[in-house]
Design an enzyme around this catalytic site. Structure first.
Site, PDB file in Angstrom:
ATOM      1  N   HIS A 244      -1.205   3.313   3.000  1.00 11.26           N
ATOM      2  CA  HIS A 244      -2.632   2.994   3.051  1.00 11.26           C
ATOM      3  C   HIS A 244      -3.062   2.294   4.278  1.00 11.26           C
ATOM      4  CE1 HIS A 244      -2.037  -1.344   2.054  1.00 11.26           C
ATOM      5  NE2 HIS A 244      -1.342  -0.821   1.053  1.00 11.26           N
TER       6      HIS A 244
ATOM      7  N   ASP B  54       2.317  -3.956   5.700  1.00 13.16           N
ATOM      8  CA  ASP B  54       1.656  -3.492   4.375  1.00 13.16           C
ATOM      9  C   ASP B  54       0.032  -3.047   4.794  1.00 13.16           C
ATOM     10  OD1 ASP B  54       0.730  -3.033   1.952  1.00 13.16           O
ATOM     11  OD2 ASP B  54       0.473  -5.279   1.522  1.00 13.16           O
TER      12      ASP B  54
ATOM     13  N   GLU C 199      -6.550   0.708  -0.834  1.00 10.64           N
ATOM     14  CA  GLU C 199      -5.599   0.595  -1.958  1.00 10.64           C
ATOM     15  C   GLU C 199      -5.870  -0.942  -2.351  1.00 10.64           C
ATOM     16  OE1 GLU C 199      -1.625  -0.765  -3.329  1.00 10.64           O
ATOM     17  OE2 GLU C 199      -2.449  -1.509  -1.400  1.00 10.64           O
ATOM     18  N   GLU C 200      -5.854  -1.862  -1.518  1.00 12.12           N
ATOM     19  CA  GLU C 200      -5.835  -3.063  -1.892  1.00 12.12           C
ATOM     20  C   GLU C 200      -6.909  -3.626  -2.731  1.00 12.12           C
ATOM     21  OE1 GLU C 200      -3.118  -4.933  -1.271  1.00 12.12           O
ATOM     22  OE2 GLU C 200      -2.226  -4.252   0.688  1.00 12.12           O
TER      23      GLU C 200
ATOM     24  N   ASP D 195       5.103   2.116   0.907  1.00 12.51           N
ATOM     25  CA  ASP D 195       4.302   0.881   0.993  1.00 12.51           C
ATOM     26  C   ASP D 195       5.086  -0.512   0.550  1.00 12.51           C
ATOM     27  OD1 ASP D 195       2.120  -0.835   0.851  1.00 12.51           O
ATOM     28  OD2 ASP D 195       1.367  -0.240  -1.010  1.00 12.51           O
TER      29      ASP D 195
ATOM     30  N   HIS E  83       0.504  -9.879   2.976  1.00 10.35           N
ATOM     31  CA  HIS E  83      -0.661 -10.328   2.596  1.00 10.35           C
ATOM     32  C   HIS E  83      -0.965 -11.750   3.214  1.00 10.35           C
ATOM     33  CE1 HIS E  83      -1.586  -7.721  -1.365  1.00 10.35           C
ATOM     34  NE2 HIS E  83      -1.048  -7.003  -0.415  1.00 10.35           N
TER      35      HIS E  83
HETATM   36 ZN   LIG Z   1       0.561  -2.135   0.304  1.00  5.01          ZN
END
Ligand SMILES: [Zn+2]
Length: 262
Positions: free
Chosen positions: A84, A96, A130-131, A158, A229
């Protein structure tokens, strides 16, 4: 969500249930959490001042980015590979999921570089959003269903750009049995586990809509949550060699699925 003793907050989604008041929620780093716990331990009556500048912005248009090599024998059979494009705000999202995007692009580049002409259509999809709601993955599956496309297999990366250990699969037992026979062919690249269960958030809707068999790359997971994140998820945190190994393991699996089917 981290093993690291740093002070990087790890953000993520906050969901509110309409029957409860919307209490603001913030992520804090481990060192700050320890400081808070120690202070509260000493005096449960302390006052804490927090200022947050966070806000929700209005939705905007985003797009999946798609590229493919058309199959020579079965162009209608599609193999999707993806990661993503979006990431959380604190950093670049290099692991990520920048790593997954580069992995996916690299599969096509590597197959092209060795002059391999795939039998089936191999399609790379860099999914949007995606998030924050999975809208890219949902839209992709919706389109696939509307166009009556035949999706043979989908593979997602991912879980970061770390040394690959294997793959996880969501597919019927007999298909997994077939895939497991390929283990000796994948081991020279570093894959040593072909596990039951796995896939990815973006390709999940394809499985739910069309029953497409799924797989996810499983890199070594020890350091993923040092970066996930958090502001530490930057380009410099990705090791080039480990990233390359992930891509070649994915390319090897895609080559086998393309050559022998599922
Ligand atoms: Zn991800």
């Amino acid at each position: 969500m981290t093993h690291a003793a740093d002070n990087n907050p790890h953000t993520g989604g906050t969901n509110y249930n309409d029957s409860f008041p919307k209490i603001p929620a913030l992520a804090v780093g481990i060192q700050d959490a320890d400081k808070l716990a120690a202070a509260i331990g000493k005096n449960s009556n302390i006052t804490l001042f927090i200022r947050s500048n966070a806000k929700m912005l209005a939705d905007t248009i985003g797009h999946n980015v798609i590229g493919e090599i058309k199959g020579t024998e079965f162009p209608d059979e599609i193999i999707t590979i993806g990661g993503h494009l979006d990431s959380w705000d604190p950093a670049e999202g290099a692991h990520d999921d920048g790593a997954g995007c580069v992995h996916s692009i690299e599969v096509l580049r590597a197959l092209k570089a060795i002059g391999y002409k795939p039998k089936r259509t191999i399609r790379v999809v860099l999914f949007v959003n995606e998030e924050n709601g999975l809208r890219g993955g949902n839209k992709y599956a919706e389109e696939a269903k509307a166009k009556n496309e035949k999706h043979l297999f989908a593979l997602e990366s991912d879980e970061g750009g770390f040394t690959p250990r294997g793959f996880g699969f969501t597919m019927p037992k007999e298909k997994l049995q077939k895939v497991r026979q390929w283990l000796p062919l994948l081991m020279p690249y570093g894959t040593f586990e072909l596990n039951e269960g796995g896939g990815g958030a973006d390709i999940g809707p394809l499985n739910r809509a069309l029953g497409t068999p799924l797989a996810g790359l499983s890199p070594d997971s020890q350091r993923y949550f040092d970066f996930h994140h958090a502001r530490s998820d930057v380009f410099e945190a990705v090791n080039k060699r480990e990233l390359e190994l992930g891509a070649v393991n994915m390319a090897a699996l895609i080559y086998l699925v393309d050559k022998y089917g599922l």
